[in-house]
Design a protein around this motif. Sequence first.
Motif, PDB file in Angstrom:
ATOM      1  N   ALA A   1       0.808  -1.314  -0.014  1.00 36.13           N
ATOM      2  CA  ALA A   1      -0.044   0.049  -0.028  1.00 36.13           C
ATOM      3  C   ALA A   1       0.965   1.245   0.088  1.00 36.13           C
ATOM      4  O   ALA A   1       2.192   1.347   0.249  1.00 36.13           O
ATOM      5  CB  ALA A   1      -1.035   0.034   1.048  1.00 36.13           C
ATOM      6  N   SER A   2       0.152   2.489  -0.334  1.00 32.68           N
ATOM      7  CA  SER A   2       0.900   3.615  -0.444  1.00 32.68           C
ATOM      8  C   SER A   2      -0.187   4.681  -0.088  1.00 32.68           C
ATOM      9  O   SER A   2      -1.384   4.534  -0.564  1.00 32.68           O
ATOM     10  CB  SER A   2       1.394   4.065  -1.813  1.00 32.68           C
ATOM     11  N   GLU A   3       0.029   5.738   0.736  1.00 37.09           N
ATOM     12  CA  GLU A   3      -1.097   6.521   1.313  1.00 37.09           C
ATOM     13  C   GLU A   3      -0.632   7.880   1.431  1.00 37.09           C
ATOM     14  O   GLU A   3       0.543   8.460   1.584  1.00 37.09           O
ATOM     15  CB  GLU A   3      -1.985   6.282   2.425  1.00 37.09           C
ATOM     16  N   LEU A   4      -1.439   8.974   1.170  1.00 35.79           N
ATOM     17  CA  LEU A   4      -1.029  10.333   1.468  1.00 35.79           C
ATOM     18  C   LEU A   4      -2.232  10.921   2.075  1.00 35.79           C
ATOM     19  O   LEU A   4      -3.412  11.326   1.024  1.00 35.79           O
ATOM     20  CB  LEU A   4      -0.569  10.936   0.105  1.00 35.79           C
ATOM     21  N   GLY A   5      -2.296  11.348   3.405  1.00 38.52           N
ATOM     22  CA  GLY A   5      -3.429  11.710   4.065  1.00 38.52           C
ATOM     23  C   GLY A   5      -4.638  10.886   3.843  1.00 38.52           C
ATOM     24  O   GLY A   5      -4.410   9.573   4.126  1.00 38.52           O
ATOM     25  N   PRO A   6      -6.104  11.224   3.459  1.00 39.34           N
ATOM     26  CA  PRO A   6      -6.992  10.183   3.289  1.00 39.34           C
ATOM     27  C   PRO A   6      -7.046   9.363   2.311  1.00 39.34           C
ATOM     28  O   PRO A   6      -7.949   8.687   1.979  1.00 39.34           O
ATOM     29  CB  PRO A   6      -8.359  11.162   3.484  1.00 39.34           C
ATOM     30  N   ILE A   7      -6.211   9.769   1.154  1.00 36.76           N
ATOM     31  CA  ILE A   7      -6.147   8.889  -0.109  1.00 36.76           C
ATOM     32  C   ILE A   7      -5.165   7.634   0.045  1.00 36.76           C
ATOM     33  O   ILE A   7      -4.019   7.755   0.623  1.00 36.76           O
ATOM     34  CB  ILE A   7      -5.327   9.913  -1.168  1.00 36.76           C
ATOM     35  N   LYS A   8      -5.752   6.368  -0.145  1.00 37.32           N
ATOM     36  CA  LYS A   8      -5.113   5.241  -0.076  1.00 37.32           C
ATOM     37  C   LYS A   8      -4.791   4.476  -1.351  1.00 37.32           C
ATOM     38  O   LYS A   8      -6.156   4.253  -1.955  1.00 37.32           O
ATOM     39  CB  LYS A   8      -5.427   4.675   1.058  1.00 37.32           C
ATOM     40  N   VAL A   9      -3.970   3.740  -1.819  1.00 40.77           N
ATOM     41  CA  VAL A   9      -3.749   2.935  -2.797  1.00 40.77           C
ATOM     42  C   VAL A   9      -3.435   1.700  -2.332  1.00 40.77           C
ATOM     43  O   VAL A   9      -2.342   1.384  -1.672  1.00 40.77           O
ATOM     44  CB  VAL A   9      -2.950   3.492  -3.960  1.00 40.77           C
ATOM     45  N   ILE A  10      -4.077   0.541  -2.673  1.00 44.01           N
ATOM     46  CA  ILE A  10      -3.637  -0.695  -2.051  1.00 44.01           C
ATOM     47  C   ILE A  10      -3.602  -1.721  -3.125  1.00 44.01           C
ATOM     48  O   ILE A  10      -4.693  -1.790  -3.936  1.00 44.01           O
ATOM     49  CB  ILE A  10      -4.646  -1.515  -1.100  1.00 44.01           C
ATOM     50  N   PHE A  11      -2.305  -2.221  -3.626  1.00 42.54           N
ATOM     51  CA  PHE A  11      -2.160  -3.124  -4.556  1.00 42.54           C
ATOM     52  C   PHE A  11      -2.323  -4.462  -4.042  1.00 42.54           C
ATOM     53  O   PHE A  11      -1.576  -4.931  -3.231  1.00 42.54           O
ATOM     54  CB  PHE A  11      -0.572  -2.888  -5.156  1.00 42.54           C
ATOM     55  N   LYS A  12      -3.307  -5.101  -4.895  1.00 37.21           N
ATOM     56  CA  LYS A  12      -3.643  -6.360  -4.556  1.00 37.21           C
ATOM     57  C   LYS A  12      -3.102  -7.721  -5.268  1.00 37.21           C
ATOM     58  O   LYS A  12      -2.781  -8.613  -4.485  1.00 37.21           O
ATOM     59  CB  LYS A  12      -5.286  -6.548  -4.732  1.00 37.21           C
ATOM     60  N   LYS A  13      -3.274  -7.661  -6.703  1.00 38.71           N
ATOM     61  CA  LYS A  13      -2.682  -8.737  -7.315  1.00 38.71           C
ATOM     62  C   LYS A  13      -1.676  -8.124  -8.377  1.00 38.71           C
ATOM     63  O   LYS A  13      -2.128  -7.175  -8.968  1.00 38.71           O
ATOM     64  CB  LYS A  13      -3.937  -9.540  -7.964  1.00 38.71           C
TER      65      LYS A  13
END
Length: 326
Positions: free
Chosen positions: A225-237
């Motif tokens: 995952a990577s995040e910035l404040g309330p924004i979050k990106v989760i790499f699943k597959k």
Amino acid sequence: MEKKTFLESVDQIEVPREDVANAIKAGVKKGSKMKPKRRPLLKVAAVSAAAAVLFITSGFLFPSMASVMAEIPFLAKLYEHDKVAGNLASQELITELNEKAAFDGIDVTVTDAYYDGAMIGVTFDVKGDIKGDEDEIYAFYEIFDRDQNIEETMELVKLLPVEGGYKGHVQLSYPIAGLPADTTLPFNIIGIGEISDSWKDEKGKWNFDVPISQLPFETVNLGQASELGPIKVIFKKLITGTSSTAIEYTLSYPGGSQRVIINLFDGKGEQIIGGTSDVKLEKNTENGMVTEKRRITIPMVPASDFMEVRPILESGEELEPVRIDL
């Protein structure tokens, strides 16, 4: 003669044992002096040369081989913007089809398709009374009946003039979350010829359910995952096909916030561009937070050991990069 009488008679025959033994020894000695005959070298060379000549000229001797050789430059041109198709075609991994539809004097035939990992390609022939400049003929198609929950459901494709008609080729990322082994692609062509504004309001006239079979692919769970404040990106597959690579990820952000752009770089730090597709698979909003399930696909399998994913906001503000091992 009865069996018993015959055996009794055989037993009474006197065998010259010493003479038989000497005859056997003489035969073995004579055989040991014999040498195997060698095949003349000139004859071997002549056979090899003939085989080589036959192989080299077989493209001219056999019509089927000649046809395949003649198509190679054409395939390169047809697939020049589709690296996945070009690679799969060279490995003979594209499925040949013969799906036909006719409307208003124009025949369309879907001739081949591929389904690699999450990437799909379809090629079709167009013949008949087609109006317009030969070099400016287009086809306007839709997939999945323009389902509003799916992105990129309509596209304009420029057709390539060929003898007796035109050829068209489309490539798209499979827009459904699941990746079935065998399925059909609802592929409808709305208009063919010169571009018309009315096309976008018309319905499909040449309609197909293109059968597609998934080529072998591998899936690896990531959980990075990577995040910035309330924004979050989760790499699943990570999905690795024969000639394409895809990453499924979840993007969470407050409604109305900036768009997040996903940039990919190979192991040498070079940005991966060209043919990349980033499609939305699902979207949900709860308590003001938007969650999108997305899949980014690239038309290649990187040769490096890893990719680096660098999410960035429209404003240019960067999220922490994530390394994904290949």
